[in-house]
Design an enzyme around this catalytic site. Structure first.
Site, PDB file in Angstrom:
ATOM      1  N   TYR A 280       0.824  -1.212   0.000  1.00  0.00           N
ATOM      2  CA  TYR A 280       0.000   0.000   0.000  1.00  0.00           C
ATOM      3  C   TYR A 280       0.860   1.264   0.000  1.00  0.00           C
ATOM      4  CZ  TYR A 280      -4.424  -2.365   0.178  1.00  0.00           C
ATOM      5  OH  TYR A 280      -5.528  -3.116  -0.166  1.00  0.00           O
TER       6      TYR A 280
ATOM      7  N   HIS B 169     -15.204   2.057  -1.526  1.00  0.00           N
ATOM      8  CA  HIS B 169     -14.136   1.214  -0.975  1.00  0.00           C
ATOM      9  C   HIS B 169     -13.159   2.002  -0.118  1.00  0.00           C
ATOM     10  CE1 HIS B 169     -14.942  -1.681  -4.587  1.00  0.00           C
ATOM     11  NE2 HIS B 169     -15.822  -1.825  -3.614  1.00  0.00           N
TER      12      HIS B 169
ATOM     13  N   ARG C 131       1.631   1.931  -3.523  1.00  0.00           N
ATOM     14  CA  ARG C 131       0.464   2.485  -4.234  1.00  0.00           C
ATOM     15  C   ARG C 131       0.208   3.920  -3.795  1.00  0.00           C
ATOM     16  NH1 ARG C 131      -4.413  -1.410  -3.571  1.00  0.00           N
ATOM     17  NH2 ARG C 131      -5.402   0.098  -4.995  1.00  0.00           N
TER      18      ARG C 131
ATOM     19  N   ASP D  81      -8.126   6.674  -4.614  1.00  0.00           N
ATOM     20  CA  ASP D  81      -7.037   7.628  -4.878  1.00  0.00           C
ATOM     21  C   ASP D  81      -7.424   9.098  -4.740  1.00  0.00           C
ATOM     22  OD1 ASP D  81      -7.451   6.681  -8.355  1.00  0.00           O
ATOM     23  OD2 ASP D  81      -8.472   8.276  -7.255  1.00  0.00           O
TER      24      ASP D  81
HETATM   25  C1  BV8 Z   1     -17.964  -8.176   0.781  1.00  0.00           C
HETATM   26  C2  BV8 Z   1     -10.127  -1.433  -2.068  1.00  0.00           C
HETATM   27  C3  BV8 Z   1     -19.049  -9.307   2.542  1.00  0.00           C
HETATM   28  C4  BV8 Z   1      -8.827  -2.048  -1.705  1.00  0.00           C
HETATM   29  C5  BV8 Z   1     -11.320  -3.148  -3.340  1.00  0.00           C
HETATM   30  C6  BV8 Z   1     -15.221 -14.493  -0.699  1.00  0.00           C
HETATM   31  C7  BV8 Z   1     -15.218 -13.911   0.561  1.00  0.00           C
HETATM   32  C8  BV8 Z   1     -15.777 -12.661   0.796  1.00  0.00           C
HETATM   33  C9  BV8 Z   1     -16.311 -11.956  -0.264  1.00  0.00           C
HETATM   34  C10 BV8 Z   1     -16.261 -12.538  -1.518  1.00  0.00           C
HETATM   35  C11 BV8 Z   1     -15.753 -13.794  -1.754  1.00  0.00           C
HETATM   36  N1  BV8 Z   1     -15.877 -14.084  -3.090  1.00  0.00           N
HETATM   37  C12 BV8 Z   1     -16.448 -13.040  -3.708  1.00  0.00           C
HETATM   38  C13 BV8 Z   1     -16.702 -12.111  -2.762  1.00  0.00           C
HETATM   39  C14 BV8 Z   1     -17.239 -10.846  -2.957  1.00  0.00           C
HETATM   40  C15 BV8 Z   1     -16.038  -9.918  -3.141  1.00  0.00           C
HETATM   41  C16 BV8 Z   1     -15.832  -9.837  -4.641  1.00  0.00           C
HETATM   42  O1  BV8 Z   1     -16.574  -9.150  -5.310  1.00  0.00           O
HETATM   43  N2  BV8 Z   1     -14.822 -10.564  -5.164  1.00  0.00           N
HETATM   44  C17 BV8 Z   1     -14.611 -10.553  -6.606  1.00  0.00           C
HETATM   45  C18 BV8 Z   1     -13.110 -10.609  -6.903  1.00  0.00           C
HETATM   46  C19 BV8 Z   1     -15.368 -11.708  -7.212  1.00  0.00           C
HETATM   47  N3  BV8 Z   1     -16.395  -8.633  -2.580  1.00  0.00           N
HETATM   48  C20 BV8 Z   1     -16.014  -8.326  -1.327  1.00  0.00           C
HETATM   49  O2  BV8 Z   1     -15.298  -9.016  -0.629  1.00  0.00           O
HETATM   50  C21 BV8 Z   1     -16.583  -7.025  -0.811  1.00  0.00           C
HETATM   51  N4  BV8 Z   1     -17.054  -7.232   0.507  1.00  0.00           N
HETATM   52  O3  BV8 Z   1     -18.518  -8.845  -0.041  1.00  0.00           O
HETATM   53  O4  BV8 Z   1     -18.149  -8.301   2.121  1.00  0.00           O
HETATM   54  C22 BV8 Z   1     -19.497  -8.860   3.858  1.00  0.00           C
HETATM   55  C23 BV8 Z   1     -20.786  -8.344   4.005  1.00  0.00           C
HETATM   56  C24 BV8 Z   1     -21.207  -7.959   5.253  1.00  0.00           C
HETATM   57  C25 BV8 Z   1     -20.354  -8.065   6.351  1.00  0.00           C
HETATM   58  C26 BV8 Z   1     -19.055  -8.572   6.187  1.00  0.00           C
HETATM   59  C27 BV8 Z   1     -18.616  -8.966   4.938  1.00  0.00           C
HETATM   60  C28 BV8 Z   1     -15.490  -5.956  -0.746  1.00  0.00           C
HETATM   61  C29 BV8 Z   1     -14.971  -5.659  -2.144  1.00  0.00           C
HETATM   62  C30 BV8 Z   1     -14.038  -4.444  -2.085  1.00  0.00           C
HETATM   63  C31 BV8 Z   1     -12.594  -4.905  -2.207  1.00  0.00           C
HETATM   64  N5  BV8 Z   1     -11.735  -3.709  -2.252  1.00  0.00           N
HETATM   65  N6  BV8 Z   1     -10.603  -2.028  -3.331  1.00  0.00           N
HETATM   66  C32 BV8 Z   1      -7.753  -1.674  -2.672  1.00  0.00           C
HETATM   67  O5  BV8 Z   1      -7.996  -0.905  -3.634  1.00  0.00           O
HETATM   68  O6  BV8 Z   1      -6.635  -2.159  -2.459  1.00  0.00           O
HETATM   69  S1  BV8 Z   1     -11.771  -3.842  -4.815  1.00  0.00           S
HETATM   70  C33 BV8 Z   1     -10.731  -3.349  -6.079  1.00  0.00           C
HETATM   71  O7  BV8 Z   1     -11.338  -3.875  -7.259  1.00  0.00           O
HETATM   72  C34 BV8 Z   1     -10.666  -1.865  -6.330  1.00  0.00           C
HETATM   73  O8  BV8 Z   1     -11.546  -1.080  -5.550  1.00  0.00           O
HETATM   74  C35 BV8 Z   1     -11.106  -1.791  -7.781  1.00  0.00           C
HETATM   75  O9  BV8 Z   1     -11.636  -0.571  -8.109  1.00  0.00           O
HETATM   76  C36 BV8 Z   1     -12.125  -2.829  -7.746  1.00  0.00           C
HETATM   77  C37 BV8 Z   1     -12.805  -3.259  -8.980  1.00  0.00           C
HETATM   78  O10 BV8 Z   1     -11.886  -3.276  -9.983  1.00  0.00           O
HETATM   79  P1  BV8 Z   1     -12.074  -2.148 -11.087  1.00  0.00           P
HETATM   80  O11 BV8 Z   1     -12.137  -0.827 -10.415  1.00  0.00           O
HETATM   81  O12 BV8 Z   1     -13.210  -2.499 -11.967  1.00  0.00           O
HETATM   82  O13 BV8 Z   1     -10.690  -2.227 -11.798  1.00  0.00           O
HETATM   83  P2  BV8 Z   1     -10.212  -3.360 -12.786  1.00  0.00           P
HETATM   84  O14 BV8 Z   1      -8.736  -3.252 -12.886  1.00  0.00           O
HETATM   85  O15 BV8 Z   1     -10.840  -4.670 -12.401  1.00  0.00           O
HETATM   86  O16 BV8 Z   1     -10.857  -2.934 -14.188  1.00  0.00           O
HETATM   87  C38 BV8 Z   1     -10.389  -1.790 -14.858  1.00  0.00           C
HETATM   88  C39 BV8 Z   1     -11.247  -1.657 -16.097  1.00  0.00           C
HETATM   89  O17 BV8 Z   1     -10.909  -0.446 -16.759  1.00  0.00           O
HETATM   90  C40 BV8 Z   1     -11.018  -2.776 -17.090  1.00  0.00           C
HETATM   91  O18 BV8 Z   1     -12.268  -3.129 -17.669  1.00  0.00           O
HETATM   92  C41 BV8 Z   1     -10.097  -2.130 -18.147  1.00  0.00           C
HETATM   93  O19 BV8 Z   1     -10.348  -2.637 -19.452  1.00  0.00           O
HETATM   94  C42 BV8 Z   1     -10.555  -0.696 -18.110  1.00  0.00           C
HETATM   95  N7  BV8 Z   1      -9.542   0.291 -18.429  1.00  0.00           N
HETATM   96  C43 BV8 Z   1      -8.205   0.248 -18.160  1.00  0.00           C
HETATM   97  N8  BV8 Z   1      -7.637   1.408 -18.554  1.00  0.00           N
HETATM   98  C44 BV8 Z   1      -8.629   2.193 -19.058  1.00  0.00           C
HETATM   99  C45 BV8 Z   1      -9.840   1.483 -18.990  1.00  0.00           C
HETATM  100  N9  BV8 Z   1     -11.011   1.993 -19.419  1.00  0.00           N
HETATM  101  C46 BV8 Z   1     -10.982   3.246 -19.947  1.00  0.00           C
HETATM  102  N10 BV8 Z   1      -9.856   3.988 -20.041  1.00  0.00           N
HETATM  103  C47 BV8 Z   1      -8.665   3.500 -19.622  1.00  0.00           C
HETATM  104  N11 BV8 Z   1      -7.558   4.247 -19.723  1.00  0.00           N
END
Ligand code: BV8
Ligand code: ZN
Length: 246
Positions: A63, A115, A66, A100
């Site tokens: 972190y 987040h 980052r 950010d």
């Molecule tokens: C929750 C902060 C429950 C930290 C982030 C097992 C256990 C527990 C939960 C889960 C589990 N399995 C699944 C889950 C649910 C889980 C989840 O969704 N997992 C996913 C991977 C399947 N979610 C959670 O755990 C959430 N909490 O469910 O809690 C609960 C409920 C009640 C009580 C207790 C518990 C919490 C999720 C939040 C995690 N934290 N961020 C940090 O940043 O370090 S998530 C992280 O991913 C970032 O926030 C990021 O923003 C986010 C999503 O990614 P994107 O933003 O979409 O970014 P990505 O790189 O993926 O995509 C970029 C896109 O842009 C691409 O499409 C690319 O093509 C495009 N792009 C690139 N450049 C450009 C562009 N487009 C245009 N122009 C450009 N220049």
């Protein structure tokens, strides 16, 4: 007049939903895709409370790396275009997954951080919050609180609940929106990604700006396949013409 033009002309409540892709042109790594942050680490390795408990130094170093990139970053034309849209619509709310604060630095005034943010750190023991930049460098990291606890990033990790008040407000804004623009998100992280389906179900005009296809592309009435920093200013010019009283 196209249905898109009609909807944009009539829109009163706009929501812009952003992910890491909007900050990519500011030099901040995205999570997925080439060179993505998750290529070096898997989310469960570093962005979870368990990882912090097991290997606090590794998580703190990741972190810190980052945060250095975020401090050096400046808002790009994509962030600035969204800030300028506040003049176009009676209500414009930014709902971001990003940590950010580039939207705020670009001038957006109503930003919901689903987040959390890396600009705030919180003691894992007494929950005291401080500005991350005020923390003294610690070797080995993480920095310690006066109570002896470790400071952690003020972000939502996998397996942690999103801030309930923030998410509830985001849902309300999306449910009331008549224009919803999803920018730079892979629509793969929940419950944030569910807001896109909520927007579609609420009858908002759905616009997607992304370099790539996503699982939500099928819901978009308008897709701009390209870089946010180029596509958002173009949309702003077009929408400004449509909405200016001529
Ligand atoms: C929750 C902060 C429950 C930290 C982030 C097992 C256990 C527990 C939960 C889960 C589990 N399995 C699944 C889950 C649910 C889980 C989840 O969704 N997992 C996913 C991977 C399947 N979610 C959670 O755990 C959430 N909490 O469910 O809690 C609960 C409920 C009640 C009580 C207790 C518990 C919490 C999720 C939040 C995690 N934290 N961020 C940090 O940043 O370090 S998530 C992280 O991913 C970032 O926030 C990021 O923003 C986010 C999503 O990614 P994107 O933003 O979409 O970014 P990505 O790189 O993926 O995509 C970029 C896109 O842009 C691409 O499409 C690319 O093509 C495009 N792009 C690139 N450049 C450009 C562009 N487009 C245009 N122009 C450009 N220049
Ligand atoms: Zn403390």
């Amino acid at each position: 007049m196209s249905s898109v033009e009609g909807a944009v002309r009539a829109a009163r409540r706009a929501v812009v939903f952003t992910g890491a892709g909007i900050s990519q042109e500011s030099g901040i790594g995205t999570f997925r895709g080439p060179g993505g942050l998750w290529e070096r680490f898997r989310p469960e390795e570093v962005a979870t409370p368990e990882a912090f408990a097991a290997r606090p130094e590794l998580v703190a170093r990741w972190y810190a790396e980052r945060f250095a990139a975020m401090r050096a970053a400046v808002p790009n034309p994509g962030h600035r275009a969204i800030a300028s849209w506040e003049a176009l619509f009676p209500s414009l709310v930014v709902v971001t997954q990003n940590i950010d604060r580039l939207h705020q630095r670009a001038g957006s005034r109503d930003v919901l951080e689903l987040h959390g943010t890396l600009w705030v750190s919180r003691c894992a023991r007494c929950r005291r919050e401080v500005a991350t930049e005020s923390l003294p460098p610690a070797e080995p990291p993480p920095a310690r609180c006066d109570c002896g606890g470790m400071f952690r990033p003020g972000v939502v990790w996998f397996g942690e609940a999103l801030p309930l008040d923030v998410f509830a407000r985001a849902e309300a804004e999306v449910a009331a929106a008549d224009l919803f623009v999803a920018v730079g998100t892979s629509a793969t992280v929940w419950p944030a990604a569910g807001l896109i389906e909520l927007a579609a179900a609420s009858g908002a005009l759905l616009v997607e700006v992304n370099r790539d296809e996503t699982p939500m592309s099928r819901l978009a009435a308008l897709t701009r396949r390209g870089a946010a920093g180029e596509e958002l200013p173009r949309l702003g010019e077009e929408w400004g013409r449509w909405r200016s009283p001529s």
